[in-house]
Design a protein around this motif. Structure first.
Motif, short mmCIF file in Angstrom:
data_model
loop_
_atom_site.label_atom_id
_atom_site.label_comp_id
_atom_site.label_asym_id
_atom_site.label_seq_id
_atom_site.Cartn_x
_atom_site.Cartn_y
_atom_site.Cartn_z
N MET A 1 0.77 -1.20 0.10
CA MET A 1 0.02 -0.06 -0.02
C MET A 1 1.08 1.14 0.11
SD MET A 1 -2.77 -1.02 2.98
CE MET A 1 -4.03 0.26 2.59
N THR A 2 0.61 2.41 -0.77
CA THR A 2 1.16 3.51 -0.75
C THR A 2 0.92 4.19 0.55
OG1 THR A 2 -0.52 4.79 -1.78
CG2 THR A 2 0.97 3.78 -3.11
N LEU A 3 1.46 5.14 0.83
CA LEU A 3 1.31 6.05 2.16
C LEU A 3 -0.15 6.66 1.93
CD1 LEU A 3 4.24 7.84 3.46
CD2 LEU A 3 2.95 6.40 4.72
N ALA A 4 -0.67 7.00 0.91
CA ALA A 4 -1.81 7.62 0.46
C ALA A 4 -3.03 6.84 0.50
CB ALA A 4 -1.91 8.38 -1.02
N GLN A 5 -2.64 5.44 0.29
CA GLN A 5 -3.78 4.51 0.39
C GLN A 5 -3.81 4.01 1.88
OE1 GLN A 5 -1.79 1.77 -2.23
NE2 GLN A 5 -3.34 1.71 -3.57
N VAL A 6 -2.78 4.24 2.51
CA VAL A 6 -2.93 3.84 4.34
C VAL A 6 -3.83 4.98 4.60
CG1 VAL A 6 -1.44 3.82 6.19
CG2 VAL A 6 -0.56 2.59 3.92
N GLU A 7 -3.38 6.11 4.45
CA GLU A 7 -4.13 7.22 5.09
C GLU A 7 -5.62 7.26 4.69
OE1 GLU A 7 -4.75 12.07 4.43
OE2 GLU A 7 -3.02 11.34 3.76
N ALA A 8 -5.94 7.04 3.52
CA ALA A 8 -7.34 6.75 3.18
C ALA A 8 -7.90 5.76 3.99
CB ALA A 8 -7.49 6.46 1.52
N THR A 9 -7.17 4.44 3.90
CA THR A 9 -7.99 3.36 4.74
C THR A 9 -8.02 3.82 6.24
OG1 THR A 9 -6.90 1.74 3.21
CG2 THR A 9 -7.34 0.89 5.32
N ALA A 10 -7.04 4.41 6.67
CA ALA A 10 -7.20 4.86 8.44
C ALA A 10 -8.25 5.72 8.52
CB ALA A 10 -5.99 5.51 8.81
N ARG A 11 -8.54 6.78 7.63
CA ARG A 11 -9.52 7.82 7.78
C ARG A 11 -10.79 7.05 7.60
NH1 ARG A 11 -8.31 13.17 7.67
NH2 ARG A 11 -6.17 13.66 6.93
N ALA A 12 -10.93 6.29 6.62
CA ALA A 12 -12.20 5.25 6.30
C ALA A 12 -12.60 4.52 7.37
CB ALA A 12 -12.21 4.66 5.03
N ALA A 13 -11.40 3.87 8.02
CA ALA A 13 -11.84 3.04 9.13
C ALA A 13 -12.45 3.62 10.51
CB ALA A 13 -10.61 2.31 9.39
N HIS A 14 -11.80 4.88 10.59
CA HIS A 14 -12.33 5.56 11.74
C HIS A 14 -13.37 6.83 11.50
CE1 HIS A 14 -8.88 4.54 14.52
NE2 HIS A 14 -8.39 4.30 13.52
N THR A 15 -13.97 6.62 10.35
CA THR A 15 -14.93 7.57 10.10
C THR A 15 -16.30 7.54 11.28
OG1 THR A 15 -14.93 7.21 7.67
CG2 THR A 15 -17.02 7.96 8.48
N GLY A 16 -16.65 8.72 11.77
CA GLY A 16 -17.48 8.89 12.67
C GLY A 16 -17.00 8.69 14.06
N GLN A 17 -15.72 8.40 14.27
CA GLN A 17 -15.09 8.27 15.86
C GLN A 17 -14.54 9.77 16.00
OE1 GLN A 17 -12.22 5.40 15.68
NE2 GLN A 17 -13.60 3.71 15.93
N THR A 18 -14.84 10.05 17.30
CA THR A 18 -14.15 11.34 17.59
C THR A 18 -13.13 11.07 18.85
OG1 THR A 18 -16.22 11.58 19.19
CG2 THR A 18 -15.97 12.59 16.99
N ASP A 19 -12.36 12.16 19.13
CA ASP A 19 -11.49 11.87 20.30
C ASP A 19 -12.06 12.16 21.57
OD1 ASP A 19 -11.57 14.86 20.25
OD2 ASP A 19 -9.10 14.63 19.50
N LYS A 20 -11.46 12.45 22.61
CA LYS A 20 -11.81 12.93 23.99
C LYS A 20 -12.54 14.31 23.87
CE LYS A 20 -8.67 9.71 26.59
NZ LYS A 20 -8.29 9.23 25.34
N ALA A 21 -12.05 14.97 23.01
CA ALA A 21 -12.54 16.55 22.82
C ALA A 21 -13.57 16.48 21.92
CB ALA A 21 -11.23 17.26 22.35
N GLY A 22 -13.99 15.54 21.40
CA GLY A 22 -15.11 15.61 20.50
C GLY A 22 -14.87 15.92 18.97
#
Length: 145
Positions: A1-22
């Motif tokens: 995977m390229t870094l761009a693909q890894v980034e896209a995968t990570a962003r998609a996997a965490h869609t809808g999640q928020t951190d402790k600050a929202g």
């Protein structure tokens, strides 16, 4: 995977999640990846930074990680920084220190987690608890200063 693909995968996997600050969780992933790059990390470490919470947060499965088109070093780093249920902070730190490349990823993660601006939006009790937690892990990892 390229870094761009890894980034896209990570962003998609965490869609809808928020951190402790929202805030959108992807902002944390991006900050950790940028921190790894700024600290001189290589592409394998940057890829691991994008994925550092994916297995721990059940955003991606351990099986996905095993089968992903990533280097074994990237996979090892992701697994090293993935906390395990019931694991002591000492055992967690030992695994990070024993895995080449993992310390830089965890250092960047801790730096963003402990950012005073980021912690400043939390209530005092959580801010104090997390500040102590992150300082203890930095000490266990030998990250002083």
């Amino acid at each position: 995977m390229t870094l761009a693909q890894v980034e896209a995968t990570a962003r998609a996997a965490h869609t809808g999640q928020t951190d402790k600050a929202g805030r959108p969780y992807a902002e944390h992933l991006q900050a950790v990846a940028e921190g790894v790059r700024a600290r001189g990390g290589d592409e394998e470490q940057i890829a691991a930074a994008w994925l550092h919470d994916a297995v721990e947060d059940d955003a991606l499965s351990a099986q996905w990680l095993r089968e992903a088109a990533l280097s074994s070093r990237t996979k090892d780093i992701v697994l090293a920084v993935t906390k395990r249920a019931g694991e002591s902070p000492e055992a967690y730190a030992e695994r990070i220190l024993a895995t080449p490349g993992a310390l830089l990823v965890k250092e960047s993660d801790l730096a963003h987690n402990a950012d005073p601006v980021r912690l400043g939006v939390l209530d005092a009790a959580n801010r104090e608890r997390l500040t102590e937690k992150y300082a203890r892990m930095r000490a266990l990892l030998g990250l002083v200063g």
